[in-house]
Design a protein around this motif. Structure first.
Motif, short mmCIF file in Angstrom:
data_model
loop_
_atom_site.label_atom_id
_atom_site.label_comp_id
_atom_site.label_asym_id
_atom_site.label_seq_id
_atom_site.Cartn_x
_atom_site.Cartn_y
_atom_site.Cartn_z
N GLU A 64 35.05 27.14 29.30
CA GLU A 64 34.22 27.19 28.09
C GLU A 64 34.41 25.93 27.24
O GLU A 64 33.47 25.47 26.59
CB GLU A 64 34.55 28.44 27.29
N SER A 65 35.62 25.37 27.28
CA SER A 65 35.87 24.16 26.49
C SER A 65 35.10 22.95 27.04
O SER A 65 34.83 22.00 26.29
CB SER A 65 37.37 23.84 26.47
N ASN A 66 34.75 22.99 28.33
CA ASN A 66 33.96 21.88 28.87
C ASN A 66 32.46 22.19 28.91
O ASN A 66 31.68 21.46 29.52
CB ASN A 66 34.47 21.45 30.26
N GLY A 67 32.09 23.29 28.25
CA GLY A 67 30.67 23.60 28.10
C GLY A 67 30.10 24.58 29.09
O GLY A 67 28.89 24.83 29.10
N THR A 68 30.95 25.15 29.94
CA THR A 68 30.49 26.11 30.95
C THR A 68 30.36 27.50 30.33
O THR A 68 31.29 28.00 29.70
CB THR A 68 31.46 26.17 32.13
N LYS A 69 29.22 28.12 30.54
CA LYS A 69 29.02 29.50 30.10
C LYS A 69 29.77 30.43 31.04
O LYS A 69 29.61 30.37 32.27
CB LYS A 69 27.52 29.84 30.11
N VAL A 70 30.61 31.31 30.48
CA VAL A 70 31.40 32.22 31.31
C VAL A 70 31.11 33.66 30.93
O VAL A 70 31.25 34.05 29.76
CB VAL A 70 32.91 31.94 31.15
N TYR A 71 30.71 34.46 31.92
CA TYR A 71 30.54 35.90 31.75
C TYR A 71 31.83 36.56 32.25
O TYR A 71 32.38 36.18 33.28
CB TYR A 71 29.33 36.40 32.53
N TRP A 72 32.28 37.58 31.53
CA TRP A 72 33.61 38.15 31.75
C TRP A 72 33.53 39.66 31.91
O TRP A 72 32.94 40.34 31.10
CB TRP A 72 34.49 37.78 30.55
N LYS A 73 34.11 40.16 33.00
CA LYS A 73 34.19 41.61 33.20
C LYS A 73 35.61 41.96 33.60
O LYS A 73 36.07 41.62 34.70
CB LYS A 73 33.19 42.07 34.27
N CYS A 74 36.31 42.66 32.71
CA CYS A 74 37.70 43.02 32.97
C CYS A 74 37.89 44.52 32.83
O CYS A 74 37.55 45.09 31.78
CB CYS A 74 38.62 42.27 32.01
N TRP A 75 38.41 45.16 33.88
CA TRP A 75 38.67 46.60 33.85
C TRP A 75 40.14 46.86 33.51
O TRP A 75 40.97 45.95 33.56
CB TRP A 75 38.33 47.23 35.19
N ASP A 76 40.44 48.10 33.21
CA ASP A 76 41.81 48.49 32.89
C ASP A 76 42.57 49.02 34.10
O ASP A 76 43.81 49.00 34.12
CB ASP A 76 41.84 49.57 31.80
N ASP A 77 41.84 49.51 35.11
CA ASP A 77 42.49 50.35 36.11
C ASP A 77 42.26 49.96 37.56
O ASP A 77 42.79 50.63 38.46
CB ASP A 77 42.04 51.79 35.93
N SER A 78 41.49 48.94 37.86
CA SER A 78 41.20 48.64 39.27
C SER A 78 42.24 47.71 39.87
O SER A 78 42.84 46.88 39.17
CB SER A 78 39.81 48.03 39.42
N ALA A 79 42.47 47.85 41.16
CA ALA A 79 43.49 47.07 41.86
C ALA A 79 42.96 45.70 42.25
O ALA A 79 41.78 45.40 42.07
CB ALA A 79 43.94 47.83 43.11
N HIS A 80 43.83 44.90 42.79
CA HIS A 80 43.46 43.56 43.25
C HIS A 80 42.34 43.63 44.28
O HIS A 80 42.44 44.36 45.27
CB HIS A 80 44.69 42.88 43.86
N VAL A 81 41.26 42.91 44.05
CA VAL A 81 40.06 42.93 44.89
C VAL A 81 39.59 44.38 45.09
O VAL A 81 39.05 44.71 46.15
CB VAL A 81 40.28 42.23 46.25
N GLY A 82 39.82 45.22 44.09
CA GLY A 82 39.42 46.61 44.22
C GLY A 82 38.43 47.04 43.16
O GLY A 82 38.17 48.23 42.99
N HIS A 83 37.86 46.07 42.45
CA HIS A 83 36.93 46.41 41.36
C HIS A 83 35.65 47.05 41.90
O HIS A 83 35.15 48.02 41.32
CB HIS A 83 36.58 45.15 40.56
N PHE A 84 35.13 46.53 42.99
CA PHE A 84 33.91 47.08 43.58
C PHE A 84 34.15 48.49 44.09
O PHE A 84 33.32 49.38 43.91
CB PHE A 84 33.43 46.16 44.69
N GLN A 85 35.31 48.70 44.71
CA GLN A 85 35.63 50.03 45.23
C GLN A 85 35.81 51.05 44.11
O GLN A 85 35.36 52.19 44.22
CB GLN A 85 36.91 49.95 46.08
N LYS A 86 36.45 50.64 43.02
CA LYS A 86 36.74 51.55 41.92
C LYS A 86 35.53 51.77 41.02
O LYS A 86 35.29 52.88 40.54
CB LYS A 86 37.89 50.98 41.10
N HIS A 87 34.75 50.72 40.81
CA HIS A 87 33.62 50.78 39.88
C HIS A 87 32.37 50.18 40.54
O HIS A 87 31.84 49.16 40.08
CB HIS A 87 33.93 50.01 38.59
N PRO A 88 31.89 50.78 41.62
CA PRO A 88 30.81 50.16 42.40
C PRO A 88 29.53 49.92 41.62
O PRO A 88 28.94 48.84 41.71
CB PRO A 88 30.59 51.15 43.55
#
Length: 310
Positions: A259-283
């Motif tokens: 963001e400091s170099n001007g890149t737009k960043v979209y952010w999605k952070c969960w509380d409970d999903s495992a490593h590389v498990g976001h799709f499985q937990k919250h498809p």
């Protein structure tokens, strides 16, 4: 000491290498869809809804593809059935997917491993200019592999500028920084064996201390390039507070740097999903976030028609 030596031998002999497909195969999957897979190298496999042809000893596809491509460096020891779940999403929207894997050995010896794979990625993209636009979707250590690509892009900027210009999106799921290497690799390689996890973790600490010039210094350089990131198109980051491998703190640092170099960043952070498990937990939430991001960049075709079954 015996466990350390045994672990090192296993890695050196490539016992833990991922299997790769031979020849072009058609794989039947759910919803009567099919994926054509074409091995480009031992580490690169092209996935598409159409059969592909590649001349022997050449990365050039015939005919020209004239379609978008997802460059997908995956997590360590990723299984094909899991990769296909992500690939199916993109294939339904008219993309081809370049699935990229590395072995533990290639990760430990970047000069002869991940950097060679990075070179092959750029060679494939350079030769197949008709693949456009490009979207990068990296997972876990795949973010490090992409960082090795960034190192080469920066070193030969004038040569690779046309590739940079074709990149329209970048997504990173559970990106693992160098600081998390000793945490994530043992779990990926020995998911159910605590003794071997500890042995490999000890070996990795030794490896990074002993082989600074041929390994650790390259990790540090790649990490610097990842956080600098000369690709300035909008980015999407998936992470979880529960994930010690793709830690929130390192992903947050990347976000702030971009963001400091001007890149737009979209952010999605969960509380409970495992490593590389976001799709499985919250498809549904995962796909909706991904779809909305790509839609904002005007990268989706037939966006109203596609309904992915979860």
């Amino acid at each position: 000491m015996f466990l350390l030596k045994t672990t090192a031998v296993l890695l050196k002999r490539n016992v833990l290498e991922l299997p790769h497909l031979q020849g072009t195969n058609i794989i039947n999957i759910e919803h009567l869809r099919c994926i054509s897979t074409l091995p480009i190298t031992k580490n690169l496999v092209l996935m598409s809804k159409e059969k592909k042809k590649a001349p022997i000893k050449s990365l050039k596809l015939s005919p020209d593809q004239n379609r978008p491509l997802v460059v997908m460096p995956t997590w360590l020891m990723a299984k094909e059935k899991h990769i296909k779940k992500y690939a199916n999403f993109y294939l339904d929207y008219g993309f081809d997917v370049l699935n990229i894997s590395v072995t533990p050995w290639q990760l430990l010896w970047p000069v002869k491993g991940t950097q060679v794979v990075a070179k092959d990625i750029l060679k494939f993209l350079q030769i197949n200019k008709s693949y456009s636009p490009l979207v990068v979707h990296g997972f876990s250590v795949g973010a490090y592999l992409w960082a090795e690509v960034l190192v080469r892009l920066a070193a030969e900027r004038s040569l690779y500028q046309p590739i940079i210009d074709r990149i329209s999106g970048q997504i990173f799921d559970s990106a693992a920084d160098i600081t998390e290497l000793v945490i994530g690799v043992p779990i990926a390689v020995f998911p159910s064996n605590k003794v071997m996890q500890n042995a490999l973790r000890s070996y990795l600490l030794y490896h990074m201390k002993k082989f600074d010039k041929v390994a650790t210094s390259h990790y540090v350089r790649a990490s610097q390039m990842y956080h600098t990131n000369l690709i300035r198109v909008p980015a999407l980051i998936f992470c979880s507070e529960k994930d010690p491998i793709g830690a929130v703190r390192s992903n947050q640092r990347a976000r702030e740097n971009w963001e400091s170099n001007g890149t737009k960043v979209y952010w999605k952070c969960w509380d409970d999903s495992a490593h590389v498990g976001h799709f499985q937990k919250h498809p549904k939430e995962y796909l909706d976030t991904l779809r909305n991001y790509l839609d904002k960049l005007d990268l989706l075709a037939n966006r109203d028609k596609i309904q992915i079954k979860i």
